[in-house]
Design an enzyme around this catalytic site. Structure first.
Site, PDB file in Angstrom:
ATOM      1  N   LYS A 125      -3.018  26.825 -19.905  1.00 52.35           N
ATOM      2  CA  LYS A 125      -2.239  26.787 -21.144  1.00 52.35           C
ATOM      3  C   LYS A 125      -2.645  27.915 -22.065  1.00 52.35           C
ATOM      4  O   LYS A 125      -3.818  28.300 -22.105  1.00 52.35           O
ATOM      5  CB  LYS A 125      -2.501  25.458 -21.884  1.00 52.35           C
ATOM      6  CG  LYS A 125      -1.611  24.328 -21.476  1.00 52.35           C
ATOM      7  CD  LYS A 125      -1.743  23.185 -22.475  1.00 52.35           C
ATOM      8  CE  LYS A 125      -0.744  22.084 -22.190  1.00 52.35           C
ATOM      9  NZ  LYS A 125      -0.871  20.974 -23.147  1.00 52.35           N
ATOM     10  N   HIS A 157      -0.640  12.949 -35.198  1.00 53.16           N
ATOM     11  CA  HIS A 157      -1.907  12.643 -34.516  1.00 53.16           C
ATOM     12  C   HIS A 157      -2.806  11.799 -35.420  1.00 53.16           C
ATOM     13  O   HIS A 157      -3.420  10.820 -34.976  1.00 53.16           O
ATOM     14  CB  HIS A 157      -2.684  13.935 -34.201  1.00 53.16           C
ATOM     15  CG  HIS A 157      -2.064  14.845 -33.196  1.00 53.16           C
ATOM     16  ND1 HIS A 157      -1.941  16.206 -33.391  1.00 53.16           N
ATOM     17  CD2 HIS A 157      -1.551  14.597 -31.959  1.00 53.16           C
ATOM     18  CE1 HIS A 157      -1.386  16.759 -32.328  1.00 53.16           C
ATOM     19  NE2 HIS A 157      -1.132  15.807 -31.441  1.00 53.16           N
ATOM     20  N   SER A 189       2.962  19.603 -32.046  1.00 51.10           N
ATOM     21  CA  SER A 189       2.259  20.846 -32.401  1.00 51.10           C
ATOM     22  C   SER A 189       3.149  22.044 -32.104  1.00 51.10           C
ATOM     23  O   SER A 189       3.181  23.020 -32.863  1.00 51.10           O
ATOM     24  CB  SER A 189       0.949  20.955 -31.617  1.00 51.10           C
ATOM     25  OG  SER A 189       0.106  19.878 -31.925  1.00 51.10           O
ATOM     26  N   ARG A 224       6.284   8.606 -29.011  1.00 54.79           N
ATOM     27  CA  ARG A 224       7.375   8.947 -29.936  1.00 54.79           C
ATOM     28  C   ARG A 224       8.732   8.577 -29.372  1.00 54.79           C
ATOM     29  O   ARG A 224       9.683   8.376 -30.112  1.00 54.79           O
ATOM     30  CB  ARG A 224       7.359  10.460 -30.231  1.00 54.79           C
ATOM     31  CG  ARG A 224       6.164  10.933 -31.005  1.00 54.79           C
ATOM     32  CD  ARG A 224       6.013  12.430 -30.935  1.00 54.79           C
ATOM     33  NE  ARG A 224       5.769  12.852 -29.563  1.00 54.79           N
ATOM     34  CZ  ARG A 224       5.425  14.074 -29.194  1.00 54.79           C
ATOM     35  NH1 ARG A 224       5.321  15.028 -30.104  1.00 54.79           N
ATOM     36  NH2 ARG A 224       5.215  14.368 -27.940  1.00 54.79           N
TER      37      ARG A 224
HETATM   38  O1  PNS Z   1      -1.999  17.401 -26.075  1.00 51.91           O
HETATM   39  P1  PNS Z   1      -1.718  17.511 -24.591  1.00 51.91           P
HETATM   40  O2  PNS Z   1      -1.858  18.949 -24.116  1.00 51.91           O
HETATM   41  O3  PNS Z   1      -0.401  16.902 -24.194  1.00 51.91           O
HETATM   42  O4  PNS Z   1      -2.882  16.660 -23.884  1.00 51.91           O
HETATM   43  C1  PNS Z   1      -2.832  16.442 -22.501  1.00 51.91           C
HETATM   44  C2  PNS Z   1      -4.079  15.730 -21.973  1.00 51.91           C
HETATM   45  C3  PNS Z   1      -5.351  16.402 -22.432  1.00 51.91           C
HETATM   46  C4  PNS Z   1      -4.102  14.300 -22.498  1.00 51.91           C
HETATM   47  C5  PNS Z   1      -3.931  15.729 -20.455  1.00 51.91           C
HETATM   48  O5  PNS Z   1      -3.598  17.022 -20.036  1.00 51.91           O
HETATM   49  C6  PNS Z   1      -5.173  15.298 -19.735  1.00 51.91           C
HETATM   50  O6  PNS Z   1      -5.425  14.123 -19.623  1.00 51.91           O
HETATM   51  N1  PNS Z   1      -5.968  16.301 -19.244  1.00 51.91           N
HETATM   52  C7  PNS Z   1      -7.209  16.071 -18.553  1.00 51.91           C
HETATM   53  C8  PNS Z   1      -7.078  16.447 -17.067  1.00 51.91           C
HETATM   54  C9  PNS Z   1      -6.728  15.233 -16.238  1.00 51.91           C
HETATM   55  O7  PNS Z   1      -7.404  14.228 -16.236  1.00 51.91           O
HETATM   56  N2  PNS Z   1      -5.577  15.334 -15.522  1.00 51.91           N
HETATM   57  C10 PNS Z   1      -5.081  14.257 -14.736  1.00 51.91           C
HETATM   58  C11 PNS Z   1      -4.295  13.287 -15.613  1.00 51.91           C
HETATM   59  S1  PNS Z   1      -3.911  11.781 -14.759  1.00 51.91           S
END
Ligand code: PNS
Length: 166
Positions: A41, A17, A128, A91
């Protein structure tokens, strides 16, 4: 002012990150590290601790702020915060398959573009989830996480019966 967001759970933040965030900071005037909360989660670290770890680690870098993203749409957050780009590390092709629909949806919802940065070779295997598993089963993760994360992993270990040893 060109402002980007690096969103994620950061549970915990790791060296992969950090590499992407530092490169994003070289491309934009300001980078917001937006720490998400998804109540579906189960996190190892609560939101405040995930934010603290990111803040402690990124304190010496200019143009980076760390804040919670809240529970709503990332696209809406980008509109409210005047964000012109979402920056994500890639990745692998499976990352791309996962990220592409979200990138398109976010652009259609709010006009925000997503910029993908190829993750540097040393960090291609990091997540993570994998770091937590290795630590929990007693492996060393000190090459993969910043010091503030290692400290908290070890502190959690001493208050539980997990065999992790950094
Ligand atoms: O580290 P992660 O858990 O993979 O992060 C995921 C994240 C936060 C980037 C994704 O879940 C997200 O964008 N969440 C916000 C909710 C949202 O906008 N959902 C629709 C996505 S198009």
């Amino acid at each position: 002012m060109r402002r980007a967001v690096c969103p994620g759970s950061f549970d915990p933040i790791h060296n992969g990150h950090l590499e992407v965030i530092a490169r994003a900071a070289g491309l934009f005037d300001e980078v917001i590290v937006a720490v998400s909360t998804n109540y579906a989660k189960k996190y190892r670290f609560p939101l405040e601790e995930r934010i603290d770890m990111a803040r402690e680690t990124l304190a010496s870098l200019r143009g980076i702020v760390v804040e919670p993203v809240g529970e709503g749409l990332l696209a809406e957050y980008c509109k409210q915060r005047g964000v012109s780009a979402i920056v994500k590390g890639l990745r692998s092709s499976s990352d791309f398959d996962y990220e592409l629909p979200m990138a398109t949806m976010n652009r259609q919802l709010s006009g925000v573009e997503t910029v993908f940065l190829p993750t540097e070779g040393n960090y291609l295997h990091l997540s993570s989830t994998l770091i937590k598993e290795v630590f929990t089963l007693g492996g060393s993760v000190s090459d993969y996480v910043p010091r503030s994360v290692l400290k908290r992993l070890l502190a959690g270990e001493s208050s539980s019966d997990q065999p992790g040893r950094g």
